[in-house]
Write a protein that holds these residues in place. Structure first.
Motif, PDB file in Angstrom:
ATOM      1  N   LEU A  18       0.825  -1.203   0.000  1.00  0.00           N
ATOM      2  CA  LEU A  18       0.000   0.000   0.000  1.00  0.00           C
ATOM      3  C   LEU A  18       0.861   1.257   0.000  1.00  0.00           C
ATOM      4  N   ARG A  19       0.386   2.260  -0.754  1.00  0.00           N
ATOM      5  CA  ARG A  19       1.016   3.584  -0.707  1.00  0.00           C
ATOM      6  C   ARG A  19       0.655   4.267   0.613  1.00  0.00           C
ATOM      7  N   GLU A  20       1.249   5.431   0.854  1.00  0.00           N
ATOM      8  CA  GLU A  20       0.975   6.174   2.097  1.00  0.00           C
ATOM      9  C   GLU A  20      -0.486   6.577   2.214  1.00  0.00           C
ATOM     10  N   ASP A  21      -1.164   6.762   1.077  1.00  0.00           N
ATOM     11  CA  ASP A  21      -2.578   7.166   1.133  1.00  0.00           C
ATOM     12  C   ASP A  21      -3.527   5.976   1.275  1.00  0.00           C
ATOM     13  N   GLY A  22      -2.963   4.758   1.421  1.00  0.00           N
ATOM     14  CA  GLY A  22      -3.780   3.578   1.630  1.00  0.00           C
ATOM     15  C   GLY A  22      -4.227   2.877   0.370  1.00  0.00           C
ATOM     16  N   THR A  23      -3.877   3.408  -0.804  1.00  0.00           N
ATOM     17  CA  THR A  23      -4.227   2.748  -2.063  1.00  0.00           C
ATOM     18  C   THR A  23      -3.151   1.731  -2.436  1.00  0.00           C
ATOM     19  N   GLU A  24      -3.546   0.760  -3.243  1.00  0.00           N
ATOM     20  CA  GLU A  24      -2.619  -0.313  -3.604  1.00  0.00           C
ATOM     21  C   GLU A  24      -1.556   0.197  -4.577  1.00  0.00           C
ATOM     22  N   ALA A  25      -0.307  -0.108  -4.271  1.00  0.00           N
ATOM     23  CA  ALA A  25       0.806   0.338  -5.107  1.00  0.00           C
ATOM     24  C   ALA A  25       0.841  -0.440  -6.413  1.00  0.00           C
ATOM     25  N   ALA A  26       1.322   0.207  -7.448  1.00  0.00           N
ATOM     26  CA  ALA A  26       1.500  -0.430  -8.744  1.00  0.00           C
ATOM     27  C   ALA A  26       2.811  -1.227  -8.744  1.00  0.00           C
ATOM     28  N   GLY A  50       6.434  -2.226  -9.035  1.00  0.00           N
ATOM     29  CA  GLY A  50       7.633  -1.387  -9.053  1.00  0.00           C
ATOM     30  C   GLY A  50       7.603  -0.226  -8.079  1.00  0.00           C
ATOM     31  N   GLU A  51       6.419   0.097  -7.553  1.00  0.00           N
ATOM     32  CA  GLU A  51       6.309   1.196  -6.583  1.00  0.00           C
ATOM     33  C   GLU A  51       6.685   0.722  -5.182  1.00  0.00           C
ATOM     34  N   ILE A  52       7.165   1.659  -4.381  1.00  0.00           N
ATOM     35  CA  ILE A  52       7.514   1.374  -2.997  1.00  0.00           C
ATOM     36  C   ILE A  52       6.303   1.634  -2.106  1.00  0.00           C
ATOM     37  N   GLY A  53       6.070   0.756  -1.158  1.00  0.00           N
ATOM     38  CA  GLY A  53       4.967   0.940  -0.223  1.00  0.00           C
ATOM     39  C   GLY A  53       5.144   0.078   1.005  1.00  0.00           C
ATOM     40  N   GLU A  54       4.112   0.019   1.819  1.00  0.00           N
ATOM     41  CA  GLU A  54       4.130  -0.777   3.040  1.00  0.00           C
ATOM     42  C   GLU A  54       3.510  -2.143   2.774  1.00  0.00           C
ATOM     43  N   LEU A  55       4.192  -3.192   3.214  1.00  0.00           N
ATOM     44  CA  LEU A  55       3.692  -4.550   3.034  1.00  0.00           C
ATOM     45  C   LEU A  55       2.635  -4.845   4.103  1.00  0.00           C
ATOM     46  N   CYS A  56       1.425  -5.151   3.665  1.00  0.00           N
ATOM     47  CA  CYS A  56       0.314  -5.443   4.578  1.00  0.00           C
ATOM     48  C   CYS A  56      -0.193  -6.856   4.330  1.00  0.00           C
ATOM     49  N   VAL A  57      -0.751  -7.448   5.367  1.00  0.00           N
ATOM     50  CA  VAL A  57      -1.208  -8.832   5.301  1.00  0.00           C
ATOM     51  C   VAL A  57      -2.669  -8.913   5.734  1.00  0.00           C
ATOM     52  N   ARG A  58      -3.422  -9.744   5.026  1.00  0.00           N
ATOM     53  CA  ARG A  58      -4.780 -10.065   5.489  1.00  0.00           C
ATOM     54  C   ARG A  58      -4.983 -11.561   5.341  1.00  0.00           C
ATOM     55  N   GLY A  59      -5.913 -12.093   6.113  1.00  0.00           N
ATOM     56  CA  GLY A  59      -6.179 -13.526   6.037  1.00  0.00           C
ATOM     57  C   GLY A  59      -6.337 -14.161   7.392  1.00  0.00           C
ATOM     58  N   SER A  60      -6.464 -15.478   7.391  1.00  0.00           N
ATOM     59  CA  SER A  60      -6.806 -16.203   8.616  1.00  0.00           C
ATOM     60  C   SER A  60      -5.664 -16.310   9.604  1.00  0.00           C
ATOM     61  N   PHE A  61      -4.433 -15.962   9.200  1.00  0.00           N
ATOM     62  CA  PHE A  61      -3.305 -16.046  10.121  1.00  0.00           C
ATOM     63  C   PHE A  61      -3.186 -14.804  11.018  1.00  0.00           C
ATOM     64  N   VAL A  62      -3.851 -13.715  10.654  1.00  0.00           N
ATOM     65  CA  VAL A  62      -3.652 -12.438  11.352  1.00  0.00           C
ATOM     66  C   VAL A  62      -4.209 -12.525  12.776  1.00  0.00           C
ATOM     67  N   ALA A  63      -3.415 -12.058  13.752  1.00  0.00           N
ATOM     68  CA  ALA A  63      -3.798 -12.129  15.157  1.00  0.00           C
ATOM     69  C   ALA A  63      -4.964 -11.201  15.479  1.00  0.00           C
TER      70      ALA A  63
END
Length: 209
Positions: free
Chosen positions: A183-191, A193-206
């Motif tokens: 995700l970019r800083e504004d919360g939208t999904e990065a294209a 090659g773009e730099i962003g924050e790695l986020c995770v979703r799914g059944s493993f998340v605490a």
């Protein structure tokens, strides 16, 4: 489970039964863990990595042997113990694998029962991994990646090609029960090659994330 988080200050992480079960099922299916598997446990039970050893064993009927911590200061004795107990699967931090590599113990002691070498918790130095792969090229090697807040792991890479000592291993692809999104800083999904924050979703998340 305890996590250092981004600050280095320990804090509790609430991992649900649902997340542990989802993670254990993924481990068992992905790495073909069954009643013939004999884990050689290196990580203490207060560390999130131990979730894999414990719950994959309980789910599959595998065996789990607690390797004495002292033996990691005497790697030849460690490998002798692994042979005696017929250990065929390990999930260690790279530091532990590097002890064996740095002392070149596999030059003198072979591990005839070993089948799978999984690692996580730190960056695996490729030089030391290459030592293991040269000495035991027939094994499955896998780089697992993830914070405590996803029960243990959210991505994995099965080492399927050669790497130069100076290269870095990729974290690979998302586990089957997870999505990885940058995700970019504004919360939208990065294209791509773009730099962003790695986020995770799914059944493993605490819980709470």
């Amino acid at each position: 489970l305890v996590s250092s988080g981004a600050t280095g200050i320990p804090k509790g992480t609430g991992v649900s039964h649902c997340s542990v079960l989802a993670y254990a099922h993924w481990v068992v299916e992905t790495f073909a863990i069954d009643e013939t598997t004999i884990f050689g446990n290196q990580t203490p039970f207060y560390f999130s990595m131990s979730v894999l050893d414990i719950y994959a064993t309980l789910l599959s009927g595998a065996s789990l042997y607690l390797l004495p911590k002292l033996y990691f200061s005497f790697p030849a004795k460690l490998l002798d113990c692994m042979i005696q107990k017929k250990i065929n699967t390990i999930y260690w931090v790279p530091t532990a694998l590097s002890i064996v590599a740095n002392w070149k113990v596999l030059d003198y002691v072979s591990l005839p029962y070993m089948e799978k070498v999984l690692f996580a918790g730190e960056v695996m130095p490729v030089k030391q991994l290459n030592y293991w792969r040269r000495k035991m090229p027939e094994l499955l090697y896998a780089n697992l990646y993830g914070p405590t807040e996803v029960t243990d792991i959210c991505a994995y890479y099965i080492v399927d090609r050669d790497f130069a000592d100076s290269e870095t291993l990729p974290i690979g692809r998302a586990c089957d029960n997870c999505d990885l999104i940058i995700l970019r800083e504004d919360g939208t999904e990065a294209a791509p090659g773009e730099i962003g924050e790695l986020c995770v979703r799914g059944s493993f998340v605490a819980d709470g994330y």
